[in-house]
Design a protein around this motif. Structure first.
Motif, mmCIF file in Angstrom:
data_model
loop_
_atom_site.group_PDB
_atom_site.id
_atom_site.type_symbol
_atom_site.label_atom_id
_atom_site.label_comp_id
_atom_site.label_asym_id
_atom_site.label_seq_id
_atom_site.Cartn_x
_atom_site.Cartn_y
_atom_site.Cartn_z
ATOM 1 N N THR A 1 0.880 -1.227 -0.154
ATOM 2 C CA THR A 1 0.100 0.011 0.031
ATOM 3 C C THR A 1 0.933 1.267 0.016
ATOM 4 O O THR A 1 0.460 1.938 -0.650
ATOM 5 C CB THR A 1 -0.926 0.110 1.320
ATOM 6 N N THR A 2 1.907 1.382 0.922
ATOM 7 C CA THR A 2 2.698 2.346 0.768
ATOM 8 C C THR A 2 3.434 2.934 -0.652
ATOM 9 O O THR A 2 3.444 4.112 -0.668
ATOM 10 C CB THR A 2 4.144 2.298 1.805
ATOM 11 N N ARG A 3 3.533 1.841 -1.538
ATOM 12 C CA ARG A 3 4.189 2.448 -2.796
ATOM 13 C C ARG A 3 3.068 3.250 -3.619
ATOM 14 O O ARG A 3 3.615 3.789 -4.574
ATOM 15 C CB ARG A 3 4.835 1.080 -3.459
ATOM 16 N N HIS A 4 1.753 3.374 -3.256
ATOM 17 C CA HIS A 4 1.026 3.883 -3.798
ATOM 18 C C HIS A 4 0.704 5.168 -3.541
ATOM 19 O O HIS A 4 -0.125 5.924 -4.097
ATOM 20 C CB HIS A 4 -0.490 3.169 -3.848
ATOM 21 N N ILE A 5 1.236 5.421 -2.287
ATOM 22 C CA ILE A 5 0.988 7.072 -1.614
ATOM 23 C C ILE A 5 1.751 7.863 -2.191
ATOM 24 O O ILE A 5 3.173 7.610 -1.928
ATOM 25 C CB ILE A 5 0.863 6.691 -0.097
ATOM 26 N N ASP A 6 1.656 8.940 -2.850
ATOM 27 C CA ASP A 6 2.544 10.063 -3.062
ATOM 28 C C ASP A 6 3.059 10.790 -1.815
ATOM 29 O O ASP A 6 2.241 10.802 -0.932
ATOM 30 C CB ASP A 6 1.922 10.744 -4.100
ATOM 31 N N LEU A 7 4.328 11.089 -1.964
ATOM 32 C CA LEU A 7 4.919 11.698 -0.800
ATOM 33 C C LEU A 7 4.009 13.023 -0.391
ATOM 34 O O LEU A 7 4.041 13.322 0.653
ATOM 35 C CB LEU A 7 6.203 12.180 -1.014
ATOM 36 N N GLY A 8 3.498 13.595 -1.264
ATOM 37 C CA GLY A 8 2.556 14.852 -0.958
ATOM 38 C C GLY A 8 1.171 14.462 -0.851
ATOM 39 O O GLY A 8 0.428 15.564 -0.243
ATOM 40 N N GLY A 9 0.858 13.096 -0.729
ATOM 41 C CA GLY A 9 -0.371 12.727 -0.415
ATOM 42 C C GLY A 9 -1.331 12.414 -1.688
ATOM 43 O O GLY A 9 -0.875 12.698 -2.459
ATOM 44 N N THR A 10 -2.386 11.455 -1.255
ATOM 45 C CA THR A 10 -2.971 10.725 -2.349
ATOM 46 C C THR A 10 -4.458 10.439 -1.812
ATOM 47 O O THR A 10 -4.617 10.123 -0.668
ATOM 48 C CB THR A 10 -2.159 9.413 -2.810
ATOM 49 N N ARG A 11 -5.460 10.779 -2.723
ATOM 50 C CA ARG A 11 -6.728 10.454 -2.360
ATOM 51 C C ARG A 11 -6.961 8.974 -2.206
ATOM 52 O O ARG A 11 -6.388 8.380 -3.097
ATOM 53 C CB ARG A 11 -7.604 11.175 -3.370
ATOM 54 N N ILE A 12 -7.741 8.505 -1.163
ATOM 55 C CA ILE A 12 -8.193 7.101 -1.130
ATOM 56 C C ILE A 12 -8.684 6.495 -2.467
ATOM 57 O O ILE A 12 -8.232 5.579 -2.841
ATOM 58 C CB ILE A 12 -9.131 6.817 -0.061
ATOM 59 N N ALA A 13 -9.655 7.241 -2.994
ATOM 60 C CA ALA A 13 -10.059 6.520 -4.365
ATOM 61 C C ALA A 13 -8.881 6.400 -5.465
ATOM 62 O O ALA A 13 -8.962 5.558 -6.010
ATOM 63 C CB ALA A 13 -11.117 7.542 -4.968
ATOM 64 N N ASP A 14 -7.919 7.343 -5.477
ATOM 65 C CA ASP A 14 -6.774 6.997 -6.401
ATOM 66 C C ASP A 14 -5.970 6.148 -5.873
ATOM 67 O O ASP A 14 -5.333 5.203 -6.788
ATOM 68 C CB ASP A 14 -6.153 8.366 -6.542
ATOM 69 N N LEU A 15 -5.715 5.819 -4.642
ATOM 70 C CA LEU A 15 -5.057 4.545 -4.137
ATOM 71 C C LEU A 15 -5.649 3.458 -4.532
ATOM 72 O O LEU A 15 -5.051 2.281 -5.031
ATOM 73 C CB LEU A 15 -4.830 4.796 -2.385
ATOM 74 N N ALA A 16 -7.026 3.172 -4.336
ATOM 75 C CA ALA A 16 -7.379 2.143 -4.621
ATOM 76 C C ALA A 16 -7.581 1.635 -6.257
ATOM 77 O O ALA A 16 -7.248 0.519 -6.487
ATOM 78 C CB ALA A 16 -9.086 2.190 -4.388
ATOM 79 N N VAL A 17 -7.482 2.535 -6.968
ATOM 80 C CA VAL A 17 -7.228 2.547 -8.564
ATOM 81 C C VAL A 17 -6.032 2.026 -8.746
ATOM 82 O O VAL A 17 -5.836 1.093 -9.457
ATOM 83 C CB VAL A 17 -7.649 3.875 -9.302
ATOM 84 N N ARG A 18 -5.047 2.742 -8.123
ATOM 85 C CA ARG A 18 -3.584 2.243 -8.412
ATOM 86 C C ARG A 18 -3.191 0.753 -7.940
ATOM 87 O O ARG A 18 -2.476 -0.021 -8.406
ATOM 88 C CB ARG A 18 -2.652 3.116 -7.668
ATOM 89 N N ALA A 19 -3.966 0.438 -6.870
ATOM 90 C CA ALA A 19 -3.776 -0.906 -6.108
ATOM 91 C C ALA A 19 -4.508 -1.959 -6.757
ATOM 92 O O ALA A 19 -4.356 -3.169 -6.592
ATOM 93 C CB ALA A 19 -3.728 -0.767 -4.657
ATOM 94 N N GLY A 20 -5.466 -1.308 -7.644
ATOM 95 C CA GLY A 20 -6.573 -2.496 -8.211
ATOM 96 C C GLY A 20 -7.481 -3.244 -7.088
ATOM 97 O O GLY A 20 -7.821 -4.287 -7.447
ATOM 98 N N VAL A 21 -7.754 -2.401 -6.250
ATOM 99 C CA VAL A 21 -8.599 -2.850 -5.148
ATOM 100 C C VAL A 21 -9.950 -1.824 -5.041
ATOM 101 O O VAL A 21 -9.857 -0.871 -5.567
ATOM 102 C CB VAL A 21 -8.109 -3.175 -3.633
ATOM 103 N N THR A 22 -10.829 -2.185 -4.277
ATOM 104 C CA THR A 22 -12.079 -1.401 -4.088
ATOM 105 C C THR A 22 -11.735 -0.108 -3.165
ATOM 106 O O THR A 22 -10.700 -0.384 -2.277
ATOM 107 C CB THR A 22 -13.314 -2.063 -3.352
ATOM 108 N N LYS A 23 -12.453 0.848 -3.090
ATOM 109 C CA LYS A 23 -12.321 2.105 -2.198
ATOM 110 C C LYS A 23 -12.497 1.286 -0.773
ATOM 111 O O LYS A 23 -11.764 1.904 0.250
ATOM 112 C CB LYS A 23 -13.271 3.014 -2.557
ATOM 113 N N GLN A 24 -13.357 0.264 -0.567
ATOM 114 C CA GLN A 24 -13.673 -0.100 0.700
ATOM 115 C C GLN A 24 -12.370 -0.880 1.458
ATOM 116 O O GLN A 24 -11.926 -0.737 2.443
ATOM 117 C CB GLN A 24 -14.905 -0.991 0.681
ATOM 118 N N SER A 25 -12.024 -1.711 0.555
ATOM 119 C CA SER A 25 -10.590 -2.423 0.771
ATOM 120 C C SER A 25 -9.361 -1.513 1.186
ATOM 121 O O SER A 25 -8.549 -1.710 2.075
ATOM 122 C CB SER A 25 -10.410 -3.302 -0.170
#
Length: 168
Positions: A46-70
């Motif tokens: 999960t940490t590899r998907h978080i930008d150093l300046g911050g990232t929205r949860i919805a964008d993290l979910a897309v990057r990781a290929g999981v649901t927003k809930q997960s």
């Protein structure tokens, strides 16, 4: 017991999967020994998907290929461990931005060092030349091209077409 030398176990995809798992498990063991015993591979991933300046949860979910809930559950865990914090997105108050805390940045440095140690171990096992060729080949495979080719059209009608045919 069945032989493990069949195509399901002896193919490039399986070797890539097994090598990724081995690499991640070794990196995790180092991170755990360096003072982060509660970290798991999923947390590190999960940490590899978080930008150093911050990232929205919805964008993290897309990057990781999981649901927003997960992703929200994973962020809950990382937040409870003190590695990330959430704040309101200035552009959309409903959305949350995930950022690293100072403790999270120390974790990232530990992960970086663990990955470097695993890369050194890989090179020690396969040699400099093979390591360089492997990295170049994987970079080419993973970072070039526009998506994946479309699979060839099937000559057999799909279930949707069969069902539509019966309705006529």
């Amino acid at each position: 017991m069945a032989s493990r030398s069949d195509w399901r176990h002896d193919n490039t995809g399986r070797l890539l999967f097994d090598s990724t798992r081995r690499f991640q498990e070794r990196a995790l063991a180092i991170v755990n020994r360096q003072g982060y015993p509660d970290m798991r591979i999923a947390h590190m991933a999960t940490t590899r998907h978080i930008d150093l300046g911050g990232t929205r949860i919805a964008d993290l979910a897309v990057r990781a290929g999981v649901t927003k809930q997960s992703m929200g559950e994973m962020i809950d865990q990382l937040e409870s461990m003190g590695f990330v914090a959430r704040s309101a997105d200035g552009a959309d108050k409903r959305a949350k931005i995930v950022t690293f805390t100072p403790r999270g940045r120390k974790l990232l440095d530990t992960i970086r060092k663990a990955v470097a140690a695993c890369e050194r171990d890989l090179i020690a096992r396969i040699g400099d030349t093979a390591g360089r060729k492997l990295r170049n080949a994987l970079t080419f495979y993973c970072r070039t091209g526009e998506g994946f080719p479309e699979p060839p059209a099937s000559k057999k009608p799909g279930r949707a077409r069969k069902a539509a045919g019966r309705k006529r």
